[in-house]
Structure formats: C-alpha cells, structure tokens
Design a protein around this motif. Sequence first.
Motif, PDB file in Angstrom:
ATOM      1  N   TYR A   4       0.727  -1.352  -0.046  1.00  9.56           N
ATOM      2  CA  TYR A   4       0.040  -0.088  -0.014  1.00  9.56           C
ATOM      3  C   TYR A   4       0.631   1.298   0.025  1.00  9.56           C
ATOM      4  O   TYR A   4       2.019   1.058   0.345  1.00  9.56           O
ATOM      5  N   GLU A   6      -0.550   4.668   0.678  1.00 17.41           N
ATOM      6  CA  GLU A   6      -1.387   5.854   1.456  1.00 17.41           C
ATOM      7  C   GLU A   6      -2.109   5.148   2.641  1.00 17.41           C
ATOM      8  O   GLU A   6      -2.437   4.089   2.517  1.00 17.41           O
ATOM      9  N   PHE A   7      -2.145   5.922   3.727  1.00 20.94           N
ATOM     10  CA  PHE A   7      -3.064   5.611   4.955  1.00 20.94           C
ATOM     11  C   PHE A   7      -4.397   4.991   4.563  1.00 20.94           C
ATOM     12  O   PHE A   7      -4.808   4.105   5.069  1.00 20.94           O
ATOM     13  N   LYS A   8      -5.089   5.753   3.665  1.00 21.94           N
ATOM     14  CA  LYS A   8      -6.439   5.377   3.491  1.00 21.94           C
ATOM     15  C   LYS A   8      -6.520   4.156   2.868  1.00 21.94           C
ATOM     16  O   LYS A   8      -7.782   3.584   2.722  1.00 21.94           O
ATOM     17  N   GLU A   9      -5.667   3.493   2.129  1.00 19.66           N
ATOM     18  CA  GLU A   9      -5.667   2.178   1.527  1.00 19.66           C
ATOM     19  C   GLU A   9      -5.794   1.261   2.538  1.00 19.66           C
ATOM     20  O   GLU A   9      -6.131  -0.053   2.307  1.00 19.66           O
ATOM     21  N   LYS A  11      -7.972   0.935   4.983  1.00 22.47           N
ATOM     22  CA  LYS A  11      -9.297   0.743   5.526  1.00 22.47           C
ATOM     23  C   LYS A  11      -9.953  -0.413   5.293  1.00 22.47           C
ATOM     24  O   LYS A  11     -10.628  -0.895   6.253  1.00 22.47           O
ATOM     25  N   GLU A 110      -3.233   8.904  13.019  1.00 26.93           N
ATOM     26  CA  GLU A 110      -3.639   8.756  11.702  1.00 26.93           C
ATOM     27  C   GLU A 110      -3.400   7.232  11.458  1.00 26.93           C
ATOM     28  O   GLU A 110      -4.409   6.737  10.829  1.00 26.93           O
ATOM     29  N   SER A 113      -6.132   5.563  13.013  1.00 27.55           N
ATOM     30  CA  SER A 113      -7.500   5.775  12.496  1.00 27.55           C
ATOM     31  C   SER A 113      -7.646   4.691  11.084  1.00 27.55           C
ATOM     32  O   SER A 113      -8.730   4.838  10.597  1.00 27.55           O
ATOM     33  N   SER A 114      -6.584   4.402  10.441  1.00 25.03           N
ATOM     34  CA  SER A 114      -6.771   3.703   9.295  1.00 25.03           C
ATOM     35  C   SER A 114      -6.578   2.264   9.504  1.00 25.03           C
ATOM     36  O   SER A 114      -7.234   1.719   8.542  1.00 25.03           O
ATOM     37  N   CYS A 115      -6.390   1.624  10.792  1.00 26.14           N
ATOM     38  CA  CYS A 115      -6.351   0.043  10.739  1.00 26.14           C
ATOM     39  C   CYS A 115      -6.427  -0.327  12.392  1.00 26.14           C
ATOM     40  O   CYS A 115      -6.341   0.578  12.997  1.00 26.14           O
TER      41      CYS A 115
END
Length: 311
Positions: A4, A6-9, A11, A110, A113-115
């Motif tokens: 991955y 980015e952090f958002k990936e 989720k 952060e 919050s992502s995992c």
Amino acid sequence: MVIYREFKELKGVSSPVHWAMGMFDGLHLGHAGVIAAAVEGAARDGGIAAVLTFRTHPLARVRPESVPPAIMAVDAEKFALMEELGVKMVLTLEFSSRLASLSPEEFIKELCSSCRVAEIAVGEDWHFGRGRAGDVGTLRLLASRYGFRVTAVPPILRAGERVSSTRIREAVRAADFLQAAEMLGRPYRWKGTVLHGRQLGRLLNYPTANMKPGSGVQPPHGVYAVRAWVNGVEYGGVANLGVRPTVEGDAGELLLETHLFGQPGDIYGQKMEVEPVRFLRAEAKFPSLEELKSQLALDAAHAVEVLKRGE
C-alpha cells in the motif's frame, strides 16, 4: 505480500496489524530484528505482520544534500527480502511536507484511524514525528492511549559496534565485502540486466557481460575478482567497475563489465547477479589497447588465484 502507498488504503484491512517501522535502508541484521519482532507478534497473537517505511528518505525534505546513497536502491529487492522474513503487508509512504508536519501523536493517530494497530516494533533509537520529536518513550505513552503494544528492539553488534547502514556504506566504499556481508546478513551484490555494449572486450579476447551497477552505494572504481550467476548457473570472473578511461576518456558512463570464466553463451537481456570477492586494482587509463589487453590477462589470472583460494 500486499503493498500500500497511502494510509487510506488500509481501511479495508480488518485484521489487527503488527507493524515494524523504519527506513530499512539495506535491510541489514538490525532491521531484520525489528521485522522479526513484528512477525513473531503476529504469529503469537494473531494478525498481520507488516512494515511501515518511506519511499523517500526523510532528510530529502529538510537537508537534501545530506541524503546518503541507498544501500539497496531498488524497492522490489527490498520488498522481496521483507517477504522472505515473513512480512505480509507493506505501507510505503511518500515523505511529503504534510507527513513531515505531523506531530508524533498526529502520526500515530492517523495510523490507528486507518487500521487496527496491535503492535509497533521499532529500534531502540527510533525517532518519529515533526522534527524527530518522538522517541520510544513517546511511543509508549501513545500506546497506552491508543491501545497497542510497543516492542523496542536493541541494536545488533558486530565487532563490538552497532550494525548500521552508515557502517555498511563505509565497508562497501572501502571494498571490505566481508564486513559488509556480516552486517547485511548476506553478500553485497550487483543485480541487473546484461546490456549490449561496444563489444570491445570481444576484440581484446576478453568478452564481457555489461550491466548498470545501479544508483546505490558503490565500492571504488576498479577491477574485482567476482562470482556471478546467470540463469541459475554460477561462474567465476573478473569485473571492472568504472568509466573505461582508456576508450571513453573521463566522460564514460558508469558500468560493470564482467568477464565470465566459462562459456555462458548469448546472455544479452538476461538477469545477472555479481558478487565482488576482492578488490584487485584501481581503474587505470592505458596508453594503448595492447597494454590494456596485457593487463586484462594479468587481472584474469589474479582473479582465478583469488577464487581458487576461496577468499
């Protein structure tokens, strides 16, 4: 292994994650110890063993002139070694201005919050967050707040000194390949694709398999006794790392030219690995091609003797 960027990936990752964090340049024995802590945690408690690292060196954002040359410049090689160590997931972040601006707590918040963060494993001297303000003590405070475990891994020592990327670079630059291998946990090698050249070596009766040595840290320009692998076959050989001043002057492109002992056949376009065994002499400019040819014969004979002795 999943990668991955980015952090958002993260989720979609539902399992608890045991993170090993660091730059991991060269993936030496000390780095392997940090990764092993995350892998062992995932095996013991359940979850995914993962690595959080950076695509660009943090110094590139604040002091680009101070960024050291990479020991392992190709991410794919680093990721392959991580997978061998048991890593199932990698988050490789761009060290952007936004990331550099995050405080230690903002960075951890952060991530959490992502995992589902179960564990964070780091070296004892690890720092993170804006201005490197966070350390292991900071991480332990944040762990109690966000509900994860911290594993601080002590350094690995060799010859009474801490294994580090800096020491490995120094060893490679000094052509001390035994010391570099002791700290890396594997031999220092060049890896690349065999390229078409000017075929000058063939005219001199010393055909060479040429490849670009890569952008990472390099030993001194010169001639080396080497071992090489092509298509799973091992060869002894003699190699020149340099710019070929006899034929190119001072403007030649940096190449690794390897004369393989044996008959490898047509290997253009094939992948090759070359392991320097011993530095034989510095690169030199010769008055004529005949004198260069004579020296090549001496170099080859010297390399044969070195390899026979098993150095």
